[in-house]
Design an enzyme around this catalytic site. Structure first.
Site, PDB file in Angstrom:
ATOM      1  N   GLN A   1       0.828  -1.201   0.000  1.00  0.00           N
ATOM      2  CA  GLN A   1       0.000   0.000   0.000  1.00  0.00           C
ATOM      3  C   GLN A   1       0.862   1.250   0.000  1.00  0.00           C
ATOM      4  OE1 GLN A   1      -3.328  -0.524   2.479  1.00  0.00           O
ATOM      5  NE2 GLN A   1      -4.089   1.545   2.280  1.00  0.00           N
TER       6      GLN A   1
ATOM      7  N   SER B   1       3.631  -6.524   2.714  1.00  0.00           N
ATOM      8  CA  SER B   1       2.314  -6.397   3.333  1.00  0.00           C
ATOM      9  C   SER B   1       1.233  -6.966   2.408  1.00  0.00           C
ATOM     10  CB  SER B   1       2.051  -4.939   3.724  1.00  0.00           C
ATOM     11  OG  SER B   1       0.895  -4.835   4.529  1.00  0.00           O
ATOM     12  N   LEU B   2       0.311  -6.129   1.874  1.00  0.00           N
ATOM     13  CA  LEU B   2      -0.713  -6.684   0.984  1.00  0.00           C
ATOM     14  C   LEU B   2      -0.079  -7.367  -0.220  1.00  0.00           C
ATOM     15  CD1 LEU B   2      -1.722  -5.315  -1.990  1.00  0.00           C
ATOM     16  CD2 LEU B   2      -1.832  -3.321  -0.515  1.00  0.00           C
TER      17      LEU B   2
ATOM     18  N   GLN C   1       0.481 -11.727  10.097  1.00  0.00           N
ATOM     19  CA  GLN C   1       0.992 -10.565   9.374  1.00  0.00           C
ATOM     20  C   GLN C   1       0.187  -9.298   9.661  1.00  0.00           C
ATOM     21  OE1 GLN C   1      -0.371  -9.040   5.974  1.00  0.00           O
ATOM     22  NE2 GLN C   1       1.266  -9.719   4.611  1.00  0.00           N
TER      23      GLN C   1
END
Length: 311
Positions: free
Chosen positions: A9, A94-95, A252
């Protein structure tokens, strides 16, 4: 050896993927499939904005994933390249870890989009607006950043959220603690602390409600076998077992993104080329973390054609 890596992000921008969709039916099909899976016109937001709609976590996460997978699909379909043949490992920030798992065959594109939509909504809802915040520390290594987080916490949450590279660490937690951390940076030999324009304090214990939501979602949509091993954010280690992947995806949400350590681990495993699909965010972090590796960013048709020739 080669690792394909996928951005997280913050890499979203209006217009992302539009040129590629206009040039390639394979890319267009990805955006259409994501729109159908979500029951919304996400590509229209990508194409036309407004920016504040794209920046919403629940839109940004599937949009960034769709853009990266569109690049991959064009490489595979029009470039005649198979990820499993050309990549030894995958990883994502992350994502981007979900994007990496989609690329590796653990999730379908539609399931990945739905999981990320839910993840974005759950992360947004976990903490009331204004209660949490994040800041980037520039000129900070993990030791300085952890010391600052400990000092700023007092009775609040203040944690290292992202260990991005040897010069950039992100803190997350209660707004008061993050404000104290920014005020204290010089005392810890850190060049600068910058408040981040985020809507929630990602990757800290305040995200536990979102972790619970993802645990339930992943029980219903568990990952399948991976065609390529993943280097996981929370362990900075290689993982191939789908049950381990499922557990680590839940961890996570509240856990640290150990990106710097992941890059070092991939280099130690023999990676000599890092290929970032759909962004130019991770490449500079990789370059500041390890020397003597090639870093390639693949975003548009010209990048894809050049990279396909190189392979």
């Amino acid at each position: 050896m080669r690792a394909f890596v996928f951005p997280g992000q913050g890499s979203q921008k209006v217009g992302m993927g539009v040129e590629l969709a206009g040039a390639s039916p394979a890319a267009r099909a990805v955006f259409e499939e994501v729109d159908d899976a979500l029951g919304q016109k996400l590509f229209a937001i990508l194409r036309d904005g407004p920016e504040d709609q794209l920046t919403l976590t629940e839109n940004a996460q599937p949009a960034i994933m769709a853009n990266a997978i569109a690049v991959l699909r064009v490489l595979e379909i029009e470039g005649g390249i198979t990820l499993a043949d050309k990549a030894d490992f995958v990883a994502g920030h992350s994502l981007g870890e979900y994007t990496a798992l989609c690329a590796a065959g653990a999730f379908s594109l539609a399931d990945t989009a739905r999981l990320l939509k839910l993840r974005g909504q759950a992360m947004q809802a976990a903490v009331p607006v204004g209660i949490g915040a994040m800041c980037a520390l520039l000129g900070a290594d993990i030791v300085k950043a952890q010391a600052l987080a400990d000092a700023a916490a007092e009775d609040d949450v203040c944690a290292v959220a992202n260990d991005n590279d040897p010069t950039q660490v992100v803190l997350s937690g209660h707004t008061g603690a993050i404000e104290r951390a920014i005020a204290l940076v010089k005392d810890f030999g850190i060049k600068r602390g910058i408040s981040l324009p985020v809507s929630a304090p990602f990757h800290c214990s305040l995200m536990q409600p979102a972790a619970d939501a993802m645990a339930a979602a992943l029980e219903k949509t568990p990952p399948a076998s991976l065609r390529v091993p993943l280097f996981a954010n929370v362990t900075a280690a290689m993982v191939t077992d789908p049950q381990d992947v499922q557990r680590l995806l839940v961890e996570q949400v509240t856990g640290r993104v150990r990106w710097r350590e992941s890059v070092l681990a991939m280099q130690a495993a023999g990676v000599e080329q890092f290929v970032e699909l759909g962004g130019k965010v991770l490449g500079p972090m990789i370059g500041r973390t390890v020397a003597d590796v090639a870093v390639t960013s693949v975003i548009g048709m010209a990048d894809i054609e050049a990279f396909a020739k190189e392979l």
